[in-house]
Structures are given as C-alpha cells and as structure tokens.
Design an enzyme around this catalytic site. Sequence first.
Site, PDB file in Angstrom:
ATOM      1  CG  MET A  86      14.504   0.270  48.771  1.00 19.37           C
ATOM      2  SD  MET A  86      13.067   0.577  49.774  1.00 19.37           S
ATOM      3  CE  MET A  86      13.211  -0.744  50.985  1.00 19.37           C
TER       4      MET A  86
ATOM      5  CG  HIS B 109      19.171  -6.833  55.152  1.00 18.16           C
ATOM      6  ND1 HIS B 109      19.411  -7.864  54.271  1.00 18.16           N
ATOM      7  CD2 HIS B 109      18.090  -6.180  54.656  1.00 18.16           C
ATOM      8  CE1 HIS B 109      18.513  -7.843  53.296  1.00 18.16           C
ATOM      9  NE2 HIS B 109      17.695  -6.816  53.496  1.00 18.16           N
TER      10      HIS B 109
HETATM   11  C1  DX5 Z   1      11.742  -4.409  52.649  1.00 21.54           C
HETATM   12  C2  DX5 Z   1      13.195  -4.564  53.000  1.00 21.54           C
HETATM   13  C3  DX5 Z   1      13.428  -5.118  54.344  1.00 21.54           C
HETATM   14  C4  DX5 Z   1      12.876  -4.290  55.469  1.00 21.54           C
HETATM   15  C5  DX5 Z   1      12.278  -5.249  56.446  1.00 21.54           C
HETATM   16  O1  DX5 Z   1      11.630  -4.051  51.323  1.00 21.54           O
HETATM   17  O2  DX5 Z   1      13.855  -5.407  52.053  1.00 21.54           O
HETATM   18  O3  DX5 Z   1      14.783  -5.469  54.569  1.00 21.54           O
HETATM   19  O4  DX5 Z   1      13.805  -3.483  56.130  1.00 21.54           O
HETATM   20  O5  DX5 Z   1      11.629  -4.535  57.423  1.00 21.54           O
HETATM   21  P1  DX5 Z   1      10.769  -5.244  58.564  1.00 21.54           P
HETATM   22  O6  DX5 Z   1      11.675  -6.192  59.292  1.00 21.54           O
HETATM   23  O7  DX5 Z   1      10.311  -4.090  59.383  1.00 21.54           O
HETATM   24  O8  DX5 Z   1       9.643  -5.968  57.867  1.00 21.54           O
HETATM   25 ZN    ZN Z   2      15.878  -6.214  52.564  1.00 21.90          ZN
END
Ligand code: DX5
Ligand code: ZN
Length: 232
Positions: free
Chosen positions: A37, A33
């Site tokens: 951002m 994944h």
């Molecule tokens: C948040 C991201 C996630 C993030 C999740 O905006 O889209 O993919 O990495 O992180 P965890 O698993 O730590 O909540």
């Molecule tokens: Zn994500």
Amino acid sequence: MTFRLAPSILSADFARLGDEVRAVIAAGADVIHFDVMDNHFVPNLTIGPMVCEALRPHSKRADGSKIPIDVHLMAKPVDRIVPDFAKAGADIISFHPEASDHVDRTLGLIREHGCKAGLVFNPATSLSYLDYVMDKVDLILIMSVNPGFGGQKFIPSAMTKLAAAKKRIAVEVARSGREIWLEVDGGVKTDNIADIARAGADTFVAGSAIFGRSDYLATINAMRSELAKVRA
Ligand code: DX5
Ligand code: ZN
C-alpha cells in the site's frame, strides 16, 4: 478442485515477519499474500520490495519446497516497481486496472519478468477490464472489501462477481488449457469460506482471521474442513 489458503501478512506481527511467515507455513499455508500500500492508491502505507526480498528465504516448507509470494499491489503507478518485486522474489504480481494507464502493457511486463500476472477488482470495478486481456492473465483477484485495511466486513456482492469471473475463466481454460486462479481478498473467515468457495473462488486470502488468533494451525485446519464440505 484445489483450494489454496493465502494468509495475508498485513495482520501479522510486523516486528517478527520472518517468524510469522514460517509459522503460517508450518500451519499449512499454501501461498503468502503480501499487501503493498502506497498512501496514494489506498489510504495506508505498508511494505515494499526490500521486505519481500528479506522474506523470500523464509517462504518455504520444512522440506525446502517453495511457497509462492503473492504480491498484491495497491500502488499507483505500478510499472516502475514491477521489476523490483520480480527481483525481490515475488512469484505472483497483481495490480488494480485503475492503477495502470496501460493494463495490457503492465500484464506483459509482469510476465516478462518471470512472474504470474494478476488483475484485481475493487468492489465497484467492472470485470469488463478482462474483455481483451484474458490470454495474459494468470490470476483474477476479487476484492470483497475496499482495499486499504485488514479486518473489514465481507461485501456480499463479491459472490456474484466471483461466479461471473469463474465463467470467464472456464471459457479461457477451454480455449487455451491454461490454469487461471480465482482469488478472493477481504473478510474471509472460517464461517463464510465454504460459501465463497461455492461461488467459485479457489484461492482464499485471510489476514485477521488467521493472524488475529494465536493458534494458526487450528484456524487453518478449521478453514480446510469447511472447504472439504464443498469438495464433497
Ligand atoms: C486489504 C488487503 C487484504 C487484507 C485482508 O486491502 O488487500 O489482503 O489483509 O484482511 P482481512 O482478511 O482481515 O479482511
Ligand atoms: Zn490483499
């Protein structure tokens, strides 16, 4: 039921991303994944197509088989960068409907570039965006945190939303026979993953839960044994 674990490299060591990708794949990751951002759609800034391209050769198992790169665009607008990510080796490209003025066109654009297309739903975003585009969607991603940061707490309303998305998928699968993944992102841990699976998710993003611990294999195995209880 096939369950897929998708470690989010947002919580990996950015100075050693290639090693980190290989390490989670060796530990059993099914999908990588990749969180994009832009400090505009979300208040944080991460990585783009050049990093995706650099990681592509690392995103495979020891036997050479490919592990999909799942690009989660938290960027606005999206159409300009879709072809860049496709060329950089993305397999799945997902975007938030609020980030495109023409959701149907963006879904088509992603598929024209040979990638699977995903729509992402923030905690307060309605699934009604799916009403007229289910035939163009390959993945639905339910955010269980507000996007922008790793390490946040799971928002419980994601459970009912997953169940509602699952119903929509069942209707589309009955109509077309196509496979549509139901992914969840944010606050997924070993101790809640089974309940999230029961709500309908089949693909689980986990950032801090995996990269925040030194033994990736132990965490991934613990998640899999929780998921095995759901299968039973
Ligand atoms: C948040 C991201 C996630 C993030 C999740 O905006 O889209 O993919 O990495 O992180 P965890 O698993 O730590 O909540
Ligand atoms: Zn994500």
